[in-house]
Write an enzyme that holds these catalytic residues in place. Structure first.
Site, PDB file in Angstrom:
ATOM      1  N   THR A  37       0.821  -1.215   0.000  1.00  0.00           N
ATOM      2  CA  THR A  37       0.000   0.000   0.000  1.00  0.00           C
ATOM      3  C   THR A  37       0.857   1.269   0.000  1.00  0.00           C
ATOM      4  O   THR A  37       1.987   1.261   0.503  1.00  0.00           O
ATOM      5  CB  THR A  37      -0.889  -0.008   1.272  1.00  0.00           C
ATOM      6  OG1 THR A  37      -1.466   1.276   1.471  1.00  0.00           O
ATOM      7  CG2 THR A  37      -0.086  -0.337   2.527  1.00  0.00           C
ATOM      8  N   ASP A  38       0.290   2.351  -0.522  1.00  0.00           N
ATOM      9  CA  ASP A  38       0.972   3.648  -0.473  1.00  0.00           C
ATOM     10  C   ASP A  38       1.140   4.142   0.961  1.00  0.00           C
ATOM     11  O   ASP A  38       1.969   5.011   1.238  1.00  0.00           O
ATOM     12  CB  ASP A  38       0.226   4.691  -1.324  1.00  0.00           C
ATOM     13  CG  ASP A  38      -1.252   4.867  -0.966  1.00  0.00           C
ATOM     14  OD1 ASP A  38      -1.722   4.264   0.016  1.00  0.00           O
ATOM     15  OD2 ASP A  38      -1.935   5.626  -1.693  1.00  0.00           O
ATOM     16  N   GLU A  39       0.343   3.573   1.886  1.00  0.00           N
ATOM     17  CA  GLU A  39       0.365   4.089   3.263  1.00  0.00           C
ATOM     18  C   GLU A  39       1.694   3.828   3.974  1.00  0.00           C
ATOM     19  O   GLU A  39       1.975   4.428   5.006  1.00  0.00           O
ATOM     20  CB  GLU A  39      -0.819   3.521   4.062  1.00  0.00           C
ATOM     21  CG  GLU A  39      -2.142   3.876   3.406  1.00  0.00           C
ATOM     22  CD  GLU A  39      -3.366   3.621   4.269  1.00  0.00           C
ATOM     23  OE1 GLU A  39      -3.248   3.669   5.496  1.00  0.00           O
ATOM     24  OE2 GLU A  39      -4.433   3.392   3.691  1.00  0.00           O
ATOM     25  N   TYR A  91      -1.575  -0.113  11.054  1.00  0.00           N
ATOM     26  CA  TYR A  91      -1.787  -0.854   9.789  1.00  0.00           C
ATOM     27  C   TYR A  91      -0.601  -0.651   8.858  1.00  0.00           C
ATOM     28  O   TYR A  91       0.002  -1.612   8.367  1.00  0.00           O
ATOM     29  CB  TYR A  91      -3.084  -0.372   9.106  1.00  0.00           C
ATOM     30  CG  TYR A  91      -3.161  -0.723   7.627  1.00  0.00           C
ATOM     31  CD1 TYR A  91      -3.284  -2.058   7.217  1.00  0.00           C
ATOM     32  CD2 TYR A  91      -3.097   0.268   6.643  1.00  0.00           C
ATOM     33  CE1 TYR A  91      -3.344  -2.388   5.866  1.00  0.00           C
ATOM     34  CE2 TYR A  91      -3.156  -0.056   5.292  1.00  0.00           C
ATOM     35  CZ  TYR A  91      -3.279  -1.385   4.906  1.00  0.00           C
ATOM     36  OH  TYR A  91      -3.333  -1.710   3.569  1.00  0.00           O
ATOM     37  N   LYS A 150       2.267  -3.297   7.560  1.00  0.00           N
ATOM     38  CA  LYS A 150       2.468  -3.569   6.132  1.00  0.00           C
ATOM     39  C   LYS A 150       3.926  -3.281   5.744  1.00  0.00           C
ATOM     40  O   LYS A 150       4.536  -4.029   4.978  1.00  0.00           O
ATOM     41  CB  LYS A 150       1.532  -2.704   5.265  1.00  0.00           C
ATOM     42  CG  LYS A 150       0.070  -3.080   5.305  1.00  0.00           C
ATOM     43  CD  LYS A 150      -0.235  -4.447   4.714  1.00  0.00           C
ATOM     44  CE  LYS A 150      -0.017  -4.521   3.217  1.00  0.00           C
ATOM     45  NZ  LYS A 150      -0.438  -5.856   2.685  1.00  0.00           N
TER      46      LYS A 150
HETATM   47  P1  NAD Z   1      -9.745  -7.280   2.821  1.00  0.00           P
HETATM   48  O1  NAD Z   1      -9.714  -6.930   4.274  1.00  0.00           O
HETATM   49  O2  NAD Z   1     -11.017  -7.086   2.058  1.00  0.00           O
HETATM   50  O3  NAD Z   1      -9.337  -8.814   2.626  1.00  0.00           O
HETATM   51  C1  NAD Z   1      -8.280  -9.421   3.322  1.00  0.00           C
HETATM   52  C2  NAD Z   1      -8.418 -10.932   3.166  1.00  0.00           C
HETATM   53  O4  NAD Z   1      -7.334 -11.558   3.847  1.00  0.00           O
HETATM   54  C3  NAD Z   1      -9.714 -11.491   3.790  1.00  0.00           C
HETATM   55  O5  NAD Z   1     -10.293 -12.438   2.915  1.00  0.00           O
HETATM   56  C4  NAD Z   1      -9.235 -12.152   5.072  1.00  0.00           C
HETATM   57  O6  NAD Z   1     -10.051 -13.244   5.484  1.00  0.00           O
HETATM   58  C5  NAD Z   1      -7.845 -12.611   4.650  1.00  0.00           C
HETATM   59  N1  NAD Z   1      -6.943 -12.793   5.791  1.00  0.00           N
HETATM   60  C6  NAD Z   1      -6.734 -11.953   6.842  1.00  0.00           C
HETATM   61  N2  NAD Z   1      -5.810 -12.472   7.674  1.00  0.00           N
HETATM   62  C7  NAD Z   1      -5.398 -13.663   7.129  1.00  0.00           C
HETATM   63  C8  NAD Z   1      -4.471 -14.651   7.515  1.00  0.00           C
HETATM   64  N3  NAD Z   1      -3.741 -14.526   8.642  1.00  0.00           N
HETATM   65  N4  NAD Z   1      -4.310 -15.724   6.722  1.00  0.00           N
HETATM   66  C9  NAD Z   1      -5.038 -15.881   5.574  1.00  0.00           C
HETATM   67  N5  NAD Z   1      -5.949 -14.972   5.166  1.00  0.00           N
HETATM   68  C10 NAD Z   1      -6.136 -13.870   5.936  1.00  0.00           C
HETATM   69  O7  NAD Z   1      -8.546  -6.469   2.187  1.00  0.00           O
HETATM   70  P2  NAD Z   1      -8.390  -5.882   0.710  1.00  0.00           P
HETATM   71  O8  NAD Z   1      -8.933  -4.507   0.690  1.00  0.00           O
HETATM   72  O9  NAD Z   1      -8.860  -6.876  -0.269  1.00  0.00           O
HETATM   73  O10 NAD Z   1      -6.800  -5.754   0.639  1.00  0.00           O
HETATM   74  C11 NAD Z   1      -6.004  -6.789   0.068  1.00  0.00           C
HETATM   75  C12 NAD Z   1      -4.559  -6.366   0.105  1.00  0.00           C
HETATM   76  O11 NAD Z   1      -4.388  -5.155  -0.621  1.00  0.00           O
HETATM   77  C13 NAD Z   1      -4.028  -6.098   1.518  1.00  0.00           C
HETATM   78  O12 NAD Z   1      -2.718  -6.584   1.602  1.00  0.00           O
HETATM   79  C14 NAD Z   1      -4.032  -4.586   1.624  1.00  0.00           C
HETATM   80  O13 NAD Z   1      -3.028  -4.145   2.514  1.00  0.00           O
HETATM   81  C15 NAD Z   1      -3.731  -4.202   0.192  1.00  0.00           C
HETATM   82  N6  NAD Z   1      -4.225  -2.887  -0.222  1.00  0.00           N
HETATM   83  C16 NAD Z   1      -5.551  -2.576  -0.059  1.00  0.00           C
HETATM   84  C17 NAD Z   1      -6.009  -1.320  -0.478  1.00  0.00           C
HETATM   85  C18 NAD Z   1      -7.474  -0.941  -0.353  1.00  0.00           C
HETATM   86  O14 NAD Z   1      -7.828   0.194  -0.660  1.00  0.00           O
HETATM   87  N7  NAD Z   1      -8.361  -1.829   0.058  1.00  0.00           N
HETATM   88  C19 NAD Z   1      -5.121  -0.401  -1.057  1.00  0.00           C
HETATM   89  C20 NAD Z   1      -3.776  -0.771  -1.215  1.00  0.00           C
HETATM   90  C21 NAD Z   1      -3.348  -2.021  -0.802  1.00  0.00           C
END
Ligand code: NAD
Length: 330
Positions: A127-129, A151, A155
């Site tokens: 993430t950009d964060e 968070y 990350k």
């Molecule tokens: P989300 O919270 O919707 O989904 C996360 C998934 O990971 C869920 O299905 C959860 O059950 C699973 N999970 C959590 N802990 C786990 C573990 N210990 N073992 C196995 N599975 C596990 O998140 P998202 O929004 O789909 O984000 C996905 C990725 O993208 C993350 O790494 C997040 O940091 C990154 N990201 C998200 C955004 C955003 O805007 N949502 C932006 C940039 C990066």
């Protein structure tokens, strides 16, 4: 050659979009990919997100922090893409330990398993964060990590350990860092689906602080195409940015959401700001564009489609909101 792809966190918002795209034949040459999903099914993991590709993948209910499980599941895969994370900043402020566990220790456990299994391509989704906050301009991939929330810090820990596995052991891992995602199947706690589902139910929405925090929005489909570009063409030990297409303050975003559902500012409650709230994020994506990637979804179009999706799919989000309300009162 058939690619065997392991997607961790594949039942969440972005991971499930990637799996649906992969198995839906969206990425040329990958139509025959064999996909395994490992997901712990936290509150954010939802088997319903994978129903459109039901039966066409193998699902393993498991934790990326579990080395014994990974030792049995990871071998035999060519590509591993790690979306698994605790992903909501507000939750990290009240329950940081779970974030460090999954977002840092989980990445180490997974990298170790990939190394032992001889996986030839690993992509760590980030993430950009991790860069903190930037008032002007944009970060490129050489910017120093300066995370502010638990968070983002967890990350950043995951990114650093993934980089260490590349540097120390030669694990072929690339890292992607993306801005704020929106689109269908996003758990209704992040601002767009939370505000939309509130407004669709005729409820008020809480706007943090002065509403001037700026985020760079990207449709989940563009994010996943960026990830696939890195899977196919990214170099090991490199970081790639996947930038948004619309830089908006929370006030501007709220205005667009109100307009989309026919509500007005009477539906907005000003609430105290999130502690340590980053002011602005902004990424430069020139490095990824040099690999042939360009975003395709204009924000206005993507947002209109997202609003329609939430309006039409109450059956998806109402049970999630009901379960969250029960959890909060229980
Ligand atoms: P989300 O919270 O919707 O989904 C996360 C998934 O990971 C869920 O299905 C959860 O059950 C699973 N999970 C959590 N802990 C786990 C573990 N210990 N073992 C196995 N599975 C596990 O998140 P998202 O929004 O789909 O984000 C996905 C990725 O993208 C993350 O790494 C997040 O940091 C990154 N990201 C998200 C955004 C955003 O805007 N949502 C932006 C940039 C990066």
């Amino acid at each position: 050659m058939t690619q065997r792809v392991l997607v961790t966190g594949g039942a969440g918002f972005i991971g499930s979009h990637y799996v649906r795209s992969l198995l839906g034949g969206v990425y040329p040459g990958w139509e025959d990919a064999e996909v395994t999903v490992v997901d712990r099914l936290t509150y954010a993991g939802n088997p319903a997100n994978l129903e459109p590709v039901g039966g066409r993948h193998r699902f393993v209910h498991g934790d990326i922090c579990d080395p014994d499980l990974l030792r049995t599941v990871v071998p035999g895969h060519d590509v591993v893409v790690n979306f698994a994370a605790e992903s909501h900043v507000d939750r990290s402020i009240t329950a940081a330990a779970e974030f460090v566990r999954t977002n840092t220790l989980g990445v180490q456990t997974l990298m170790r398993a990939c190394l032992d299994a001889g996986v030839t391509k690993v992509v760590q989704i980030s993430t950009d964060e991790v860069y903190g906050s930037i008032d002007d301009g944009s970060w490129d991939e050489t910017a120093p990590l300066a995370p502010n929330s638990p968070y983002a810090a967890a990350k950043a820990g995951g990114d650093l350990i993934a980089g260490a596995y590349a540097h120390t052991y030669g694990l072929p891992v690339s890292i992607t860092r993306c801005g704020n995602n929106y689109g269908p199947y996003q758990y209704p706690e992040k601002i767009i689906p939370f505000f939309l589902t509130n407004l669709l139910d005729g409820r008020a929405v809480p706007l943090y602080g002065d509403g001037l925090n700026v985020r760079d929005w990207i449709h989940v489909d563009d994010h996943c195409r960026g990830v696939q570009t890195v899977v196919e063409h990214g170099r090991a030990r490199e970081v790639y940015h996947i930038a948004g297409t619309a830089e908006l303050s929370n006030t501007e975003l709220t205005e667009q959401l109100l307009k989309a559902v026919g509500a007005d500012w009477d539906s907005v409650e000003r609430v105290a700001d999130r502690p340590g709230h980053d002011r602005r994020y902004s990424l430069s994506d020139a490095k990824l564009r040099a690999l042939g990637y360009a975003p395709r979804v204009p924000f206005a179009e993507g947002l209109a489609e997202t609003v329609r999706w939430y309006a039409d799919r109450r059956g998806w989000w109402e049970p999630l909101r009901a379960a969250a309300a029960k959890g909060a009162s229980g």
